[in-house]
Write a protein that holds these residues in place. Structure first.
Motif, PDB file in Angstrom:
ATOM      1  N   LYS A 200       0.840  -1.192   0.000  1.00  0.00           N
ATOM      2  CA  LYS A 200       0.000   0.000   0.000  1.00  0.00           C
ATOM      3  C   LYS A 200       0.877   1.245   0.000  1.00  0.00           C
ATOM      4  N   ASN A 201       0.641   2.101  -0.993  1.00  0.00           N
ATOM      5  CA  ASN A 201       1.282   3.417  -1.095  1.00  0.00           C
ATOM      6  C   ASN A 201       2.814   3.310  -1.111  1.00  0.00           C
ATOM      7  N   LEU A 202       3.325   2.478  -2.005  1.00  0.00           N
ATOM      8  CA  LEU A 202       4.776   2.321  -2.133  1.00  0.00           C
ATOM      9  C   LEU A 202       5.388   3.544  -2.806  1.00  0.00           C
ATOM     10  N   ARG A 203       6.489   4.021  -2.241  1.00  0.00           N
ATOM     11  CA  ARG A 203       7.245   5.134  -2.815  1.00  0.00           C
ATOM     12  C   ARG A 203       8.721   4.754  -2.807  1.00  0.00           C
ATOM     13  N   VAL A 204       9.372   4.918  -3.950  1.00  0.00           N
ATOM     14  CA  VAL A 204      10.809   4.657  -4.069  1.00  0.00           C
ATOM     15  C   VAL A 204      11.460   5.891  -4.672  1.00  0.00           C
ATOM     16  N   ALA A 205      12.454   6.434  -3.968  1.00  0.00           N
ATOM     17  CA  ALA A 205      13.168   7.615  -4.450  1.00  0.00           C
ATOM     18  C   ALA A 205      14.668   7.340  -4.392  1.00  0.00           C
ATOM     19  N   PHE A 206      15.399   7.926  -5.324  1.00  0.00           N
ATOM     20  CA  PHE A 206      16.850   7.763  -5.391  1.00  0.00           C
ATOM     21  C   PHE A 206      17.527   9.111  -5.186  1.00  0.00           C
ATOM     22  N   ASP A 207      18.585   9.110  -4.394  1.00  0.00           N
ATOM     23  CA  ASP A 207      19.416  10.297  -4.236  1.00  0.00           C
ATOM     24  C   ASP A 207      20.366  10.390  -5.424  1.00  0.00           C
ATOM     25  N   THR A 208      20.343  11.517  -6.115  1.00  0.00           N
ATOM     26  CA  THR A 208      21.225  11.721  -7.260  1.00  0.00           C
ATOM     27  C   THR A 208      22.023  13.009  -7.059  1.00  0.00           C
ATOM     28  N   SER A 209      22.959  13.246  -7.951  1.00  0.00           N
ATOM     29  CA  SER A 209      23.800  14.441  -7.853  1.00  0.00           C
ATOM     30  C   SER A 209      23.011  15.727  -8.073  1.00  0.00           C
ATOM     31  N   VAL A 210      21.828  15.601  -8.675  1.00  0.00           N
ATOM     32  CA  VAL A 210      21.004  16.786  -8.924  1.00  0.00           C
ATOM     33  C   VAL A 210      19.749  16.807  -8.054  1.00  0.00           C
ATOM     34  N   GLY A 211      19.730  15.944  -7.042  1.00  0.00           N
ATOM     35  CA  GLY A 211      18.589  15.920  -6.137  1.00  0.00           C
ATOM     36  C   GLY A 211      17.863  14.595  -6.133  1.00  0.00           C
ATOM     37  N   GLU A 212      16.696  14.586  -5.536  1.00  0.00           N
ATOM     38  CA  GLU A 212      15.913  13.357  -5.389  1.00  0.00           C
ATOM     39  C   GLU A 212      15.160  13.043  -6.675  1.00  0.00           C
ATOM     40  N   PHE A 213      15.241  11.785  -7.088  1.00  0.00           N
ATOM     41  CA  PHE A 213      14.475  11.307  -8.238  1.00  0.00           C
ATOM     42  C   PHE A 213      13.459  10.287  -7.744  1.00  0.00           C
ATOM     43  N   ILE A 214      12.171  10.569  -7.967  1.00  0.00           N
ATOM     44  CA  ILE A 214      11.108   9.665  -7.529  1.00  0.00           C
ATOM     45  C   ILE A 214      10.803   8.693  -8.655  1.00  0.00           C
ATOM     46  N   ALA A 215      11.116   7.419  -8.430  1.00  0.00           N
ATOM     47  CA  ALA A 215      10.914   6.391  -9.449  1.00  0.00           C
ATOM     48  C   ALA A 215       9.549   5.735  -9.346  1.00  0.00           C
ATOM     49  N   VAL A 216       9.026   5.629  -8.135  1.00  0.00           N
ATOM     50  CA  VAL A 216       7.725   4.987  -7.903  1.00  0.00           C
ATOM     51  C   VAL A 216       6.980   5.811  -6.873  1.00  0.00           C
TER      52      VAL A 216
END
Length: 282
Positions: free
Chosen positions: A7-23
């Motif tokens: 329920k309500n899965l969120r996946v984010a990646f830390d990158t050199s230009v900030g947070e990238f939300i993949a899911v």
């Protein structure tokens, strides 16, 4: 109770230009003996969602959810050690590229037997006998001789069968197949799909099929989740999805099938006005 429920899965990646939300905001579930297809084009977050379940994302990823349970157990609160006991035994995954997923430095027999040693505690004789049995189940000829074969000595289709043998070695309750027919020719694709469906029926597993191929969805799934840019666009049983899709994105995917072509060229997703949920990129 579903075998797997998220329920309500969120996946984010830390990158050199900030947070990238993949899911973002993914809800899904699969029951025992059910085949769930997760479908969408490349980059829609299908594999990332399942790698989050497996605990196989890199340290740069942040995974949150309101809940993520497997067989009634909370995956989010498990220790690393507790999750390791489940992953590979109760939940198994077949990855996209079998040749890249198998270790080129070890024989096929060693890689199958290693799973049995870690999760089942079998002795050497038991592991060898079970490895031969598994290779027979997945249709590898001369399985006893194949135990000493290295992955580079096998075809892509045979390597995929070995990956399936490893995945089902411990009779998992849930099998996740990530684009299991990628880079295989059409004849081998059909053989692999037939094999997966036969094993799923024989073992009574829940099966999650990750794919961008609507033909695979039609042939294998009981229920379908459609993803686009990390969001869930639609969920339906397979017949309802094909007969009366609700999302414009789903309509775009179905219209791009060759059998549905009505003009001189196939339509593309960009031909449709997409109905992305609030907060999703257009």
């Amino acid at each position: 109770m579903p075998l797997l429920e998220i329920k309500n899965l969120r996946v984010a990646f830390d990158t050199s230009v900030g947070e990238f939300i993949a899911v973002q905001g993914i809800d899904l579930s699969v029951d025992e003996r059910e085949v769930l297809a997760i479908v969408g084009e490349s980059g829609s977050g299908k594999s990332v969602s399942m790698l989050a379940v497996m605990g196989l994302l890199p340290d740069t990823a942040t995974v949150t959810a309101d809940s993520m349970t497997f067989n009634g157990r909370d995956l989010l609160t498990m220790t690393v050690e507790q999750r390791r006991k489940i992953i590979g035994r109760d939940i198994a995954m077949i990855f996209q590229e079998p040749i890249a997923s198998l270790n080129p430095c070890f024989t096929v027999g060693f890689q199958i037997e290693e799973v049995l040693r870690v999760h089942m505690g079998m002795d050497r004789a038991q592991r060898r006998a079970r490895a031969i049995e598994l290779l027979q189940q997945v249709g590898i000829p001369e399985p006893e001789q194949r135990l000493s074969t290295f992955p580079h000595q096998m075809s892509g289709g045979q390597c995929q069968r070995v990956m399936i043998a490893i995945a089902i070695a411990c009779n998992p309750k849930l099998l996740i197949a990530d684009e299991p027919t990628t880079a295989l020719d059409v004849t081998i694709q059909k053989q692999i799909l037939d094999l997966l469906m036969r094993l799923q029926a024989e073992h009574g597993m829940g099966l999650i099929m990750i794919t961008h191929n609507m033909g695979v969805v039609a042939e294998t799934a009981d229920r379908v989740v459609v993803q686009y840019k990390g969001r869930k666009m639609e969920e339906a049983d397979v017949l309802s999805l094909f007969e009366s899709p609700k999302s414009n994105y789903t309509k775009a995917l179905l219209s791009a099938l060759p059998d549905n072509a009505t003009g001189d060229r196939l339509p593309t997703v960009s031909d449709f006005i997409l109905d992305a949920p609030d907060g999703a990129p257009a």
